[in-house]
Design a protein around this motif. Sequence first.
Motif, short mmCIF file in Angstrom:
data_model
loop_
_atom_site.label_atom_id
_atom_site.label_comp_id
_atom_site.label_asym_id
_atom_site.label_seq_id
_atom_site.Cartn_x
_atom_site.Cartn_y
_atom_site.Cartn_z
N ARG A 60 -15.77 -6.66 -4.63
CA ARG A 60 -14.81 -5.42 -3.44
C ARG A 60 -13.89 -5.20 -4.03
NH1 ARG A 60 -13.10 -9.16 0.04
NH2 ARG A 60 -11.30 -9.43 -0.25
N GLU A 61 -12.63 -5.83 -5.01
CA GLU A 61 -11.81 -5.37 -6.13
C GLU A 61 -11.74 -5.00 -7.24
OE1 GLU A 61 -9.52 -5.13 -4.24
OE2 GLU A 61 -9.32 -6.04 -2.65
N TRP A 62 -13.32 -5.24 -8.15
CA TRP A 62 -13.49 -4.94 -9.10
C TRP A 62 -12.62 -3.75 -9.80
CZ3 TRP A 62 -15.33 -1.20 -12.38
CH2 TRP A 62 -15.81 -0.46 -11.58
N TRP A 63 -12.76 -2.79 -9.14
CA TRP A 63 -11.97 -1.59 -9.98
C TRP A 63 -11.07 -1.78 -10.17
CZ3 TRP A 63 -12.17 1.55 -13.13
CH2 TRP A 63 -12.31 2.81 -13.23
N GLU A 64 -10.10 -2.52 -8.64
CA GLU A 64 -8.86 -2.63 -8.54
C GLU A 64 -7.96 -3.70 -9.91
OE1 GLU A 64 -6.40 -1.21 -6.57
OE2 GLU A 64 -8.17 0.04 -6.76
N MET A 65 -9.25 -4.78 -10.62
CA MET A 65 -8.99 -5.27 -11.34
C MET A 65 -8.93 -5.11 -12.86
SD MET A 65 -10.58 -9.27 -10.66
CE MET A 65 -10.46 -9.82 -8.37
N VAL A 66 -9.57 -3.60 -13.01
CA VAL A 66 -9.36 -2.95 -13.85
C VAL A 66 -8.67 -2.67 -14.20
CG1 VAL A 66 -10.36 -1.36 -15.24
CG2 VAL A 66 -11.99 -2.90 -14.31
N LYS A 67 -8.07 -2.00 -13.10
CA LYS A 67 -6.74 -0.97 -13.44
C LYS A 67 -5.27 -2.00 -13.56
CE LYS A 67 -7.47 1.42 -9.57
NZ LYS A 67 -6.93 2.02 -8.39
N LEU A 68 -5.58 -3.65 -12.94
CA LEU A 68 -4.58 -3.92 -12.77
C LEU A 68 -4.62 -4.80 -14.62
CD1 LEU A 68 -2.71 -6.17 -11.53
CD2 LEU A 68 -4.37 -7.73 -11.19
N ASN A 69 -5.93 -5.10 -15.24
CA ASN A 69 -5.93 -4.97 -16.36
C ASN A 69 -4.76 -4.40 -17.40
OD1 ASN A 69 -7.27 -7.20 -17.73
ND2 ASN A 69 -7.61 -5.97 -19.37
N ILE A 70 -5.06 -2.99 -16.85
CA ILE A 70 -4.68 -1.75 -17.81
C ILE A 70 -3.35 -1.79 -18.17
CG2 ILE A 70 -3.67 0.83 -17.58
CD1 ILE A 70 -7.55 0.40 -17.42
N LEU A 71 -2.56 -2.12 -16.27
CA LEU A 71 -1.04 -2.04 -16.46
C LEU A 71 -0.84 -3.62 -16.74
CD1 LEU A 71 -0.88 -1.59 -12.11
CD2 LEU A 71 -0.09 0.17 -14.07
N PHE A 72 -1.27 -4.47 -16.37
CA PHE A 72 -0.89 -5.76 -17.48
C PHE A 72 -0.61 -5.43 -18.97
CE2 PHE A 72 -1.60 -9.51 -19.82
CZ PHE A 72 -0.61 -10.29 -19.71
N LEU A 73 -1.45 -5.03 -19.66
CA LEU A 73 -1.53 -4.61 -21.07
C LEU A 73 -0.51 -3.69 -21.54
CD1 LEU A 73 -5.66 -3.81 -21.68
CD2 LEU A 73 -4.23 -5.80 -23.17
N LEU A 74 -0.30 -2.23 -20.99
CA LEU A 74 0.86 -1.58 -20.89
C LEU A 74 2.64 -2.78 -21.21
CD1 LEU A 74 -0.84 1.37 -18.78
CD2 LEU A 74 -0.56 1.14 -21.52
N THR A 75 2.42 -2.93 -19.59
CA THR A 75 3.38 -3.75 -19.27
C THR A 75 4.09 -4.57 -20.30
OG1 THR A 75 2.96 -5.09 -17.91
CG2 THR A 75 3.99 -2.86 -16.50
N ALA A 76 2.49 -5.78 -21.28
CA ALA A 76 3.42 -7.18 -21.88
C ALA A 76 3.49 -6.27 -22.75
CB ALA A 76 1.84 -7.71 -21.67
#
Length: 240
Positions: A34-50
Amino acid sequence: MQWLQDMWTKEGTGIPKDAPKKTGLALFAAIFAREWWEMVKLNILFLLTAMFVVTLPAALVAMARVCVAFTEDRNTYLLRDFLEALVRYFWRATAWGVAFAAVFGIWGYAVIAYAASARDNLLLTVPLTISLVMIVFVTVVACHLLVLMVMRDLPALKMLRLAALASIVRPLPALGALAFAIALWLVHIAFYPVSVFMPATVNFSLGMFAVTFAVHRAATMVLATQQDSEPHARNASQSV
């Protein structure tokens, strides 16, 4: 440009209210589907902020907060929730990150030192084993503390005590989730360069979701115990 704004700010998808309740791996798979696309976007957010390194602990906590919302089937507004958590938990996450980095450094150095010496003295395999066990235990405690931090605002020592209690009561789910996260990176290495995009798309967020999903029950249990003990403590103080 509305589609671009909606991609990051719109409410996440839910589940039908009359759907049969799933548990365990079936629930994990259903949430991921259900949330796989949200997890892809979450992964991008993490990389950008970390990428700034100093923001790494806060980025991990922010990612954990979103993953807790996935686990609890709460509505999520990905960009807003992530950035709010990043700001809210920045100093606490940084302090805990420094503390755990120091602990891992001490026990890691002990493992390296004992491993080098154990080849000549078999008696040193005992402290080597203890050091390895402590690294694993501290890692499990860190996983529980990460989730507890975003579930409830508690004093540092009380949160650490609850994280240790949860790690003792239910260590196996956390260990299984950590093994799953490690397996993601082993797959990335084994199938490279075909898997070159795995870290950029799903490795971090899926690994964090696995950890969050695994330790959520133990975190809920110890928080419930904490809530039950507070009224008794208040009643005792009032009677005195």
